[in-house]
Design a protein around this motif. Structure first.
Motif, PDB file in Angstrom:
ATOM      1  N   ALA A   1      48.004  45.159  11.978  1.00 58.70           N
ATOM      2  CA  ALA A   1      47.061  44.183  12.538  1.00 58.70           C
ATOM      3  C   ALA A   1      46.084  43.671  11.476  1.00 58.70           C
ATOM      4  CB  ALA A   1      46.305  44.821  13.692  1.00 58.70           C
ATOM      5  N   GLY A   2      45.844  42.372  11.504  1.00 55.38           N
ATOM      6  CA  GLY A   2      44.921  41.765  10.559  1.00 55.38           C
ATOM      7  C   GLY A   2      45.514  41.622   9.162  1.00 55.38           C
ATOM      8  N   GLY A   3      46.827  41.897   9.040  1.00 54.64           N
ATOM      9  CA  GLY A   3      47.480  41.803   7.737  1.00 54.64           C
ATOM     10  C   GLY A   3      47.106  42.948   6.810  1.00 54.64           C
ATOM     11  N   LYS A   4      46.487  43.988   7.363  1.00 53.86           N
ATOM     12  CA  LYS A   4      46.058  45.125   6.530  1.00 53.86           C
ATOM     13  C   LYS A   4      47.217  46.037   6.193  1.00 53.86           C
ATOM     14  CE  LYS A   4      41.307  45.567   8.141  1.00 53.86           C
ATOM     15  NZ  LYS A   4      40.914  45.852   9.511  1.00 53.86           N
ATOM     16  N   LYS A   5      47.178  46.564   4.973  1.00 54.04           N
ATOM     17  CA  LYS A   5      48.226  47.496   4.559  1.00 54.04           C
ATOM     18  C   LYS A   5      47.951  48.862   5.184  1.00 54.04           C
ATOM     19  CE  LYS A   5      50.750  48.989   0.481  1.00 54.04           C
ATOM     20  NZ  LYS A   5      50.976  48.817  -0.963  1.00 54.04           N
ATOM     21  N   ARG A   6      48.974  49.410   5.837  1.00 48.59           N
ATOM     22  CA  ARG A   6      48.888  50.775   6.365  1.00 48.59           C
ATOM     23  C   ARG A   6      49.709  51.643   5.433  1.00 48.59           C
ATOM     24  NH1 ARG A   6      48.160  51.727  11.761  1.00 48.59           N
ATOM     25  NH2 ARG A   6      49.786  53.269  11.528  1.00 48.59           N
ATOM     26  N   HIS A   7      49.113  52.690   4.905  1.00 43.57           N
ATOM     27  CA  HIS A   7      49.790  53.375   3.811  1.00 43.57           C
ATOM     28  C   HIS A   7      50.843  54.387   4.226  1.00 43.57           C
ATOM     29  CE1 HIS A   7      47.405  57.262   3.535  1.00 43.57           C
ATOM     30  NE2 HIS A   7      47.022  56.665   4.635  1.00 43.57           N
ATOM     31  N   GLY A   8      50.837  54.836   5.442  1.00 42.43           N
ATOM     32  CA  GLY A   8      51.838  55.845   5.797  1.00 42.43           C
ATOM     33  C   GLY A   8      52.369  55.672   7.210  1.00 42.43           C
ATOM     34  N   THR A   9      53.206  54.681   7.412  1.00 40.84           N
ATOM     35  CA  THR A   9      53.793  54.480   8.728  1.00 40.84           C
ATOM     36  C   THR A   9      55.067  55.321   8.825  1.00 40.84           C
ATOM     37  OG1 THR A   9      52.966  52.224   8.632  1.00 40.84           O
ATOM     38  CG2 THR A   9      54.558  52.713  10.360  1.00 40.84           C
ATOM     39  N   VAL A  10      55.193  56.041   9.925  1.00 42.37           N
ATOM     40  CA  VAL A  10      56.370  56.891  10.118  1.00 42.37           C
ATOM     41  C   VAL A  10      57.463  56.057  10.777  1.00 42.37           C
ATOM     42  CG1 VAL A  10      57.214  59.049  11.104  1.00 42.37           C
ATOM     43  CG2 VAL A  10      54.833  58.851  10.425  1.00 42.37           C
ATOM     44  N   ILE A  11      58.587  55.934  10.100  1.00 42.46           N
ATOM     45  CA  ILE A  11      59.649  55.052  10.595  1.00 42.46           C
ATOM     46  C   ILE A  11      60.973  55.806  10.738  1.00 42.46           C
ATOM     47  CG2 ILE A  11      61.012  52.989  10.067  1.00 42.46           C
ATOM     48  CD1 ILE A  11      58.587  51.741   8.868  1.00 42.46           C
ATOM     49  N   TYR A  12      61.563  55.686  11.905  1.00 42.76           N
ATOM     50  CA  TYR A  12      62.843  56.303  12.251  1.00 42.76           C
ATOM     51  C   TYR A  12      63.920  55.908  11.239  1.00 42.76           C
ATOM     52  CZ  TYR A  12      66.976  57.085  15.264  1.00 42.76           C
ATOM     53  OH  TYR A  12      68.182  57.488  15.781  1.00 42.76           O
ATOM     54  N   CYS A  13      64.684  56.903  10.758  1.00 41.50           N
ATOM     55  CA  CYS A  13      65.743  56.630   9.784  1.00 41.50           C
ATOM     56  C   CYS A  13      67.112  56.624  10.471  1.00 41.50           C
ATOM     57  CB  CYS A  13      65.737  57.681   8.688  1.00 41.50           C
ATOM     58  SG  CYS A  13      67.177  57.536   7.603  1.00 41.50           S
ATOM     59  N   PRO A  14      67.763  55.462  10.564  1.00 44.48           N
ATOM     60  CA  PRO A  14      69.082  55.426  11.220  1.00 44.48           C
ATOM     61  C   PRO A  14      70.135  56.233  10.458  1.00 44.48           C
ATOM     62  CG  PRO A  14      68.483  53.237  10.374  1.00 44.48           C
ATOM     63  CD  PRO A  14      67.301  54.135  10.149  1.00 44.48           C
ATOM     64  N   ALA A  15      70.064  56.260   9.137  1.00 47.91           N
ATOM     65  CA  ALA A  15      71.095  56.976   8.367  1.00 47.91           C
ATOM     66  C   ALA A  15      71.104  58.464   8.714  1.00 47.91           C
ATOM     67  CB  ALA A  15      70.877  56.773   6.876  1.00 47.91           C
ATOM     68  N   HIS A  16      69.919  59.058   8.861  1.00 42.05           N
ATOM     69  CA  HIS A  16      69.833  60.501   9.101  1.00 42.05           C
ATOM     70  C   HIS A  16      69.804  60.872  10.579  1.00 42.05           C
ATOM     71  CE1 HIS A  16      68.584  60.466   4.858  1.00 42.05           C
ATOM     72  NE2 HIS A  16      69.011  61.704   4.831  1.00 42.05           N
ATOM     73  N   ASN A  17      69.482  59.922  11.453  1.00 42.75           N
ATOM     74  CA  ASN A  17      69.324  60.266  12.875  1.00 42.75           C
ATOM     75  C   ASN A  17      70.405  59.711  13.791  1.00 42.75           C
ATOM     76  OD1 ASN A  17      66.848  61.669  12.475  1.00 42.75           O
ATOM     77  ND2 ASN A  17      65.749  59.721  12.452  1.00 42.75           N
ATOM     78  N   ASP A  18      71.059  58.639  13.367  1.00 44.20           N
ATOM     79  CA  ASP A  18      72.081  58.027  14.215  1.00 44.20           C
ATOM     80  C   ASP A  18      73.444  58.654  13.936  1.00 44.20           C
ATOM     81  OD1 ASP A  18      70.331  56.350  15.418  1.00 44.20           O
ATOM     82  OD2 ASP A  18      70.999  54.518  14.415  1.00 44.20           O
ATOM     83  N   PRO A  19      74.374  58.540  14.884  1.00 48.49           N
ATOM     84  CA  PRO A  19      75.740  58.988  14.600  1.00 48.49           C
ATOM     85  C   PRO A  19      76.315  58.162  13.451  1.00 48.49           C
ATOM     86  CG  PRO A  19      75.459  58.428  16.926  1.00 48.49           C
ATOM     87  CD  PRO A  19      74.229  57.965  16.225  1.00 48.49           C
ATOM     88  N   LYS A  20      77.274  58.775  12.749  1.00 50.59           N
ATOM     89  CA  LYS A  20      77.901  58.033  11.648  1.00 50.59           C
ATOM     90  C   LYS A  20      78.671  56.828  12.177  1.00 50.59           C
ATOM     91  CE  LYS A  20      77.967  61.647   8.244  1.00 50.59           C
ATOM     92  NZ  LYS A  20      78.738  62.457   7.296  1.00 50.59           N
ATOM     93  N   VAL A  21      78.887  55.860  11.304  1.00 51.82           N
ATOM     94  CA  VAL A  21      79.562  54.619  11.710  1.00 51.82           C
ATOM     95  C   VAL A  21      80.798  54.413  10.837  1.00 51.82           C
ATOM     96  CG1 VAL A  21      77.425  53.546  12.503  1.00 51.82           C
ATOM     97  CG2 VAL A  21      78.161  53.229  10.137  1.00 51.82           C
ATOM     98  N   PRO A  22      81.768  53.625  11.323  1.00 55.59           N
ATOM     99  CA  PRO A  22      82.960  53.379  10.508  1.00 55.59           C
ATOM    100  C   PRO A  22      82.609  52.631   9.225  1.00 55.59           C
ATOM    101  CG  PRO A  22      83.269  52.628  12.774  1.00 55.59           C
ATOM    102  CD  PRO A  22      81.821  52.960  12.630  1.00 55.59           C
ATOM    103  N   LYS A  23      83.218  53.064   8.138  1.00 57.37           N
ATOM    104  CA  LYS A  23      83.026  52.378   6.861  1.00 57.37           C
ATOM    105  C   LYS A  23      83.870  51.103   6.866  1.00 57.37           C
ATOM    106  CE  LYS A  23      83.633  53.127   1.931  1.00 57.37           C
ATOM    107  NZ  LYS A  23      83.218  54.087   0.920  1.00 57.37           N
TER     108      LYS A  23
END
Ligand code: ZN
Length: 412
Positions: free
Chosen positions: A81-103
């Motif tokens: 909000a307000g264009g301010k930089k937030r230094h530590g946002t916790v963001i879900y990682c699809p590579a480590h949390n989602d099931p694997k996908v076909p290559k």
């Protein structure tokens, strides 16, 4: 007495499937009136110890789940909000949390192994890709050379590599632990999730929690999460200063006497039957009209969309560099979230555990950015990795726009 006995049986025995059917139905009918949980509803599901004294009760695990689950999140800067930089946002990682996908191969078709089965790879994650892309910028010529055998030129290269590593590791997915339980100071919120970061120096929350749980188990000969014989945990918090910032940190965790989950067996049963999981709470971040993959890409370039509520008279979405999506998001917002895709219903026998990543999001080039060969030349020892870890300020573990964004958890 009937009720009492039922409560002892953590998961309701053989009735759990049938109970799930009823709760699924209830969820669906609720979903039709209020489409999705508001930010406040979700926030109420976070257990973030803040008060001097907190009481938390760990719930027994759901079938097939662990008492302490592991999941991966990136802790990265975003704009808020307000264009301010937030230094530590916790963001879900699809590579480590989602099931694997076909290559996918260069021909746009899934790559098959010798048995004609699709080759599976981690779901694409632009943040993981950025980590690896930064890592490979290290000068590879030092591979296998010990620091004590380096000449001055090589030492200079190593110093540069260390710098690159330090920057790269900020983008790495971090391991978190998640415990499901009840905040006894806010029982009305029901089941909550306590999420804390893994600590390589063994000085994290888990390192304080486990010895206490072990002590309870040994001295009381009981399961700490048992609805009848488990225990409430007392968590004492204190302010602590690190790098000029004040953080909340755990000074002690203690167990109490064995006690029922709650004196009211009906309320206890309600908590035990709640099917909410951490995935319902620590969701992938996204913005209206933008696929989750693109949202993560925007995070890597510091151009993520954000909900700007800094002016209460003009709350709106901001999409840096994407006026088209910004316009659509703000129009849609005025239209009371009229979207179609999330309501798309499918047959009930479709396995819920199947990959949630839609294949049409994955192109060959996206999958190709995942470089498993990246070598971490900078981190030659675990100790060094731990040192880097301690330099990373841990996320504010609260969703954006909650008003408490200035308070950080200790970085270790
Ligand atoms: Zn990732």
């Amino acid at each position: 007495m009937e009720n009492q006995n039922e409560m002892v049986n953590a998961q309701g025995g053989d009735l759990s499937d049938i109970k799930k059917m009823f709760s699924d139905y209830q969820k669906k009918s609720q979903g039709q009136t209020s489409k999705r949980k508001s930010r406040e509803d979700i926030l109420a599901k976070y257990f973030v110890p803040r008060k001097t004294r907190e009481t938390f009760r760990i719930l027994p695990p759901k079938p097939g789940k662990k008492r302490i689950e592991e999941a991966f999140f990136h802790v990265v800067p975003t704009i808020g909000a307000g264009g301010k930089k937030r230094h530590g946002t916790v963001i879900y990682c699809p590579a480590h949390n989602d099931p694997k996908v076909p290559k996918m191969g260069a021909d746009g078709k899934p790559v098959l192994d010798q048995n004609n089965n699709p080759v599976l790879v981690p779901a694409p994650c632009p943040l993981c890709a950025k980590y690896k892309k930064e890592l490979v910028k290290q000068d590879q010529s030092l591979k296998g050379i010990k620091k004590e055998n380096m000449n001055d030129t090589q030492k200079a290269i190593k110093a540069k590599n260390d710098e690159i590593y330090k920057e790269a590791i900020k983008w790495e997915a971090k391991k978190f632990y998640i415990v499901r339980g009840i905040d006894k100071g806010a029982e009305k919120d029901g089941v909550k999730f306590w999420r804390f970061k893994h600590n390589y120096k063994n000085q994290g929350t888990l390192d304080k929690l486990l010895p206490i749980l072990e002590q309870f188990t040994t001295t009381q000969q009981a399961d700490f999460s048992d609805p009848k014989e488990g225990t409430d945990l007392t968590i004492l918090m204190t302010d602590s200063e690190f790098n000029g910032h004040v953080y909340k940190t755990i000074s002690a965790i203690m167990f109490n006497n064995k006690s029922p989950l709650h004196a009211d067996p009906i309320l206890a049963r309600e908590w035990l039957d709640d099917d909410i999981t951490w995935r319902d709470v620590f969701k992938p971040k996204q913005a209206p009209g933008m696929p989750p993959y693109e949202f993560l890409e925007a995070v890597t370039t510091g151009t993520n969309p954000y909900w700007d509520d800094s002016d209460t008279n003009n709350k709106h979405w901001v999409f840096p560099g994407r006026p088209d999506l910004e316009e659509a998001a703000n129009t849609r917002n005025r239209n009371l979230d009229a979207d179609g895709e999330e309501d798309f219903e499918q047959a009930s026998d479709l396995d819920e555990e199947l990959p949630r990543v839609t294949i049409n999001n994955i192109t060959e080039s996206k999958v190709g950015t995942y470089n498993d060969d990246a070598v971490n030349l900078g981190a030659q020892t675990l100790a060094q990795a731990a040192e880097e870890e301690s330099n990373t300020t841990t996320a504010e573990d609260v969703p954006e726009g909650t008003g408490s964004g200035d308070y950080d958890d200790l970085p270790f």
